[in-house]
Design a protein around this motif. Structure first.
Motif, PDB file in Angstrom:
ATOM      1  N   LEU A   1       0.847  -1.183   0.000  1.00  0.00           N
ATOM      2  CA  LEU A   1       0.000   0.000   0.000  1.00  0.00           C
ATOM      3  C   LEU A   1       0.887   1.239   0.000  1.00  0.00           C
ATOM      4  CD1 LEU A   1      -1.816  -2.359   1.113  1.00  0.00           C
ATOM      5  CD2 LEU A   1      -3.091  -0.595   2.339  1.00  0.00           C
TER       6      LEU A   1
ATOM      7  N   ARG B   1      -9.435   0.119   0.082  1.00  0.00           N
ATOM      8  CA  ARG B   1      -8.214  -0.168   0.814  1.00  0.00           C
ATOM      9  C   ARG B   1      -7.349  -1.214   0.121  1.00  0.00           C
ATOM     10  NH1 ARG B   1      -5.705  -3.330   4.108  1.00  0.00           N
ATOM     11  NH2 ARG B   1      -4.448  -2.493   5.807  1.00  0.00           N
ATOM     12  N   ASP B   2      -7.930  -1.914  -0.862  1.00  0.00           N
ATOM     13  CA  ASP B   2      -7.166  -2.926  -1.587  1.00  0.00           C
ATOM     14  C   ASP B   2      -6.321  -2.332  -2.712  1.00  0.00           C
ATOM     15  OD1 ASP B   2      -9.942  -5.184  -1.266  1.00  0.00           O
ATOM     16  OD2 ASP B   2      -8.058  -5.185  -0.116  1.00  0.00           O
TER      17      ASP B   2
END
Lengths: 113, 113
Positions: free
Chosen positions: A39, A81-82
Motif C-alpha cells: 500500500l 483499501r485494496d
C-alpha cells in the motif's frame, strides 16, 4: 532467479471481485508461490502463499494451475483499501532453510468507488 | 504483537556523511532481512540474517554498506560514506523459522544530497 510475469496495472470497481494473474513458467518443484502487496507509503504486506493446491485465507484466495506455470490471486470483493501494488513472487528455498524473496514490478491495482 | 519497527522513518544527509538505520524485528523472529528500493526500481534484496549470523549478503551493493545484528535481536545498517545513488527506501523484514511469511516494516526513506 525464478521469474514471474504480471500485468503492469489493473482496474476494478469497489465491491466487485478481482482476479490478478501471474505467469511463472520456469517454476521449479520446490518453489512456493507467494503474494505480497504494498500500500502507499507502507512496507510490503504478506497476502497468501501456496505450493500446489488452491488456498484461501481471510484476505484472498490463490488459485494455482495444475501445471503450476501460472496462478491467480482472487480478491472476492475489492475495497478502496485494496488499492496497492501486488507482487507475485516465487519463494526460492535452498539449503533447507535459506530463502529470500525476489520482487518484480508487480501489478498496480486501482479500485474505483 | 508489535510489528517490525524501523528508525528513523526519514533521513536526509549530505554526500560523504554516515547514516545508520535501525530495525527492530518481531520478537522471537530468527530471520531478519534488509531490502531497498531506489528511485524507479524494484525492491531489491540486500542481506539475510539468521539470528546474529549473516546467511546471505549477496545483495549488498558494496563495502560502504555494513549490516550488523549483535545478539540476534535488532539490526543496524550503516552506510559510510553515503553517495547520491544510495537514496531510496530501505525496508527491513523478519520472519520465524521455515517458510513463514515475511513481516515488513514501513521503511526508512534515505535522501542523500
Amino acid at each position: 532467479d525464478a521469474k514471474t510475469t504480471q500485468p503492469n496495472s489493473m482496474e476494478s470497481n469497489e465491491e466487485e471481485p478481482v482476479h490478478l494473474p501471474c505467469n511463472h513458467s520456469t517454476i521449479s518443484g520446490t518453489d512456493y508461490i507467494h503474494w505480497y502487496r504494498q500500500l502507499p507509503s507502507q512496507g510490503p504486506e504478506y497476502v497468501i502463499h501456496g505450493l500446489t493446491s488452491n488456498v484461501n485465507n481471510r484476505m484472498a484466495s490463490l488459485a494455482i494451475a495444475e501445471d503450476r506455470k501460472s496462478s491467480t490471486l482472487i480478491l472476492h470483493r475489492a475495497t478502496l483499501r485494496d488499492a496497492a501494488v501486488y507482487y507475485c513472487i516465487l519463494r526460492e528455498v535452498w539449503g533447507g532453510s535459506n530463502y529470500k524473496l525476489t520482487f518484480g514490478k508487480g501489478t498496480l491495482l486501482t479500485v474505483n468507488p | 504483537e508489535a510489528g517490525v519497527t524501523q528508525f528513523p522513518s526519514h533521513s536526509v544527509i549530505e554526500k560523504g556523511q554516515t547514516v545508520t538505520l535501525r530495525c527492530d524485528p518481531i520478537s522471537g523472529h530468527d530471520n531478519l532481512y534488509w531490502y531497498r528500493r531506489v528511485m524507479g526500481k524494484e525492491i531489491k534484496f540486500l542481506l539475510h540474517f539468521v539470528k546474529e549470523s549473516k546467511q546471505d549478503e549477496s545483495g549488498m551493493p558494496n563495502n560502504r554498506f555494513l549490516a550488523e545484528r549483535t545478539g540476534g535481536t535488532y539490526s543496524t545498517l550503516k552506510v559510510q560514506p553515503a553517495e547520491l545513488e544510495d537514496s531510496g527506501v530501505y525496508f527491513c523484514a523478519s520472519s520465524a523459522r521455515g517458510i513463514s511469511p515475511l513481516h515488513f516494516g514501513n521503511g526508512t526513506r534515505l535522501t542523500v544530497t
